[in-house]
Motif scaffolding. Structure first.
Motif, mmCIF file in Angstrom:
data_model
loop_
_atom_site.group_PDB
_atom_site.id
_atom_site.type_symbol
_atom_site.label_atom_id
_atom_site.label_comp_id
_atom_site.label_asym_id
_atom_site.label_seq_id
_atom_site.Cartn_x
_atom_site.Cartn_y
_atom_site.Cartn_z
ATOM 1 N N PRO A 292 0.810 -1.234 0.000
ATOM 2 C CA PRO A 292 0.000 0.000 0.000
ATOM 3 C C PRO A 292 0.836 1.273 0.000
ATOM 4 C CG PRO A 292 -0.768 -1.542 1.680
ATOM 5 C CD PRO A 292 0.551 -2.041 1.196
ATOM 6 N N MET A 293 2.130 1.169 0.328
ATOM 7 C CA MET A 293 2.952 2.372 0.405
ATOM 8 C C MET A 293 3.186 2.987 -0.961
ATOM 9 S SD MET A 293 5.878 1.448 3.237
ATOM 10 C CE MET A 293 5.480 1.106 4.962
ATOM 11 N N PHE A 294 3.337 2.144 -1.993
ATOM 12 C CA PHE A 294 3.697 2.712 -3.295
ATOM 13 C C PHE A 294 2.840 2.205 -4.457
ATOM 14 C CE2 PHE A 294 6.187 -1.113 -2.754
ATOM 15 C CZ PHE A 294 6.117 -1.726 -3.987
ATOM 16 N N GLN A 295 1.863 1.339 -4.185
ATOM 17 C CA GLN A 295 0.984 0.876 -5.250
ATOM 18 C C GLN A 295 -0.372 1.583 -5.131
ATOM 19 O OE1 GLN A 295 0.765 -3.333 -5.950
ATOM 20 N NE2 GLN A 295 2.928 -3.677 -5.445
ATOM 21 N N GLU A 296 -0.637 2.394 -6.103
ATOM 22 C CA GLU A 296 -1.815 3.256 -6.057
ATOM 23 C C GLU A 296 -3.107 2.457 -6.017
ATOM 24 O OE1 GLU A 296 -3.430 7.232 -8.428
ATOM 25 O OE2 GLU A 296 -1.887 5.944 -9.314
#
Length: 216
Positions: free
Chosen positions: A53-57
């Motif tokens: 969830p930090m970098f996958q939109e």
């Protein structure tokens, strides 16, 4: 558009970092050295769940938070069960392993893939142990720490030296000097030959035994 998503990554990372800290705090653990294999698996699962969830939109933050708290519930549930079920506790946490008993290495672990004599030498040296004659009992705990019980100074006996300057195979037969098997630590008051077979482990290398008192 990319700049906006970079800002969103910063936002997501901060949120997930706070959630990870919260979950770890709720798990009750205080340090990495106390982690068991089961807990390491839990931490790795949490890292994977938090990373996406930090970098996958397309992965909503709520999904990551849900996974993390689900892992926490599973961890707490399994921990409570392992307290009541001994076999489950041993499966998850492993068993403590006796390393030294009455000044000698416990040789029943000699064929274990995890048994490294030199590694235990280093651990004992770190606890100011000069030779095995100072040690009454040493136990390798499930969290990889080494617990050691020492002989009182008056009860220290001859034992296998652990430091390189004394852990050397004898070249000539010593007279009236105890020798220790370099593999299991058994002490013989007097050897009949340099390559005498140890009656305990069947090895043939001997070092001069020490009986110095422990300096703490």
């Amino acid at each position: 558009m990319e700049d906006e998503f970079l800002l969103e990554i910063l936002y997501r990372t901060c949120i997930m970092f706070v959630v990870i800290l919260l979950v770890l705090r709720l798990s009750g653990r205080r340090g990495v050295r106390q982690l068991t294999l089961f807990e390491v698996a839990i931490i790795l699962g949490m890292g994977s769940a938090a990373g996406d969830p930090m970098f996958q939109e397309e992965v909503p933050l709520l999904y990551g938070v849900t996974v993390l708290f689900t892992i926490l519930v599973i961890y707490k549930g399994v921990t409570l069960l392992s307290v009541r079920l001994k076999f489950l506790h041993e499966i998850l946490e492993g068993k403590s392993m006796v390393i030294v008993q009455e000044g000698e290495f416990e040789i029943k672990h000699e064929k274990d893939a995890d048994f490294s004599q030199m590694e235990f030498f280093a651990e004992l040296r770190n606890q100011s142990v000069e030779h095995l004659g100072q040690v009454r009992y040493a136990l390798l705990e499930t969290d990889a720490t080494l617990s050691v019980l020492f002989y009182p100074d008056d009860d220290v006996k001859y034992g296998l030296p652990l430091f390189p300057n004394h852990y050397k195979a004898i070249k000539t037969l010593p007279i009236n000097k105890p020798c220790a098997c370099m593999f299991c630590g058994r002490v013989e008051e007097e050897l009949l030959a340099i390559d005498a077979v140890c009656p305990r482990c069947q090895h043939k290398e001997w070092a001069l035994a020490l009986n110095t008192k422990r300096i703490s």
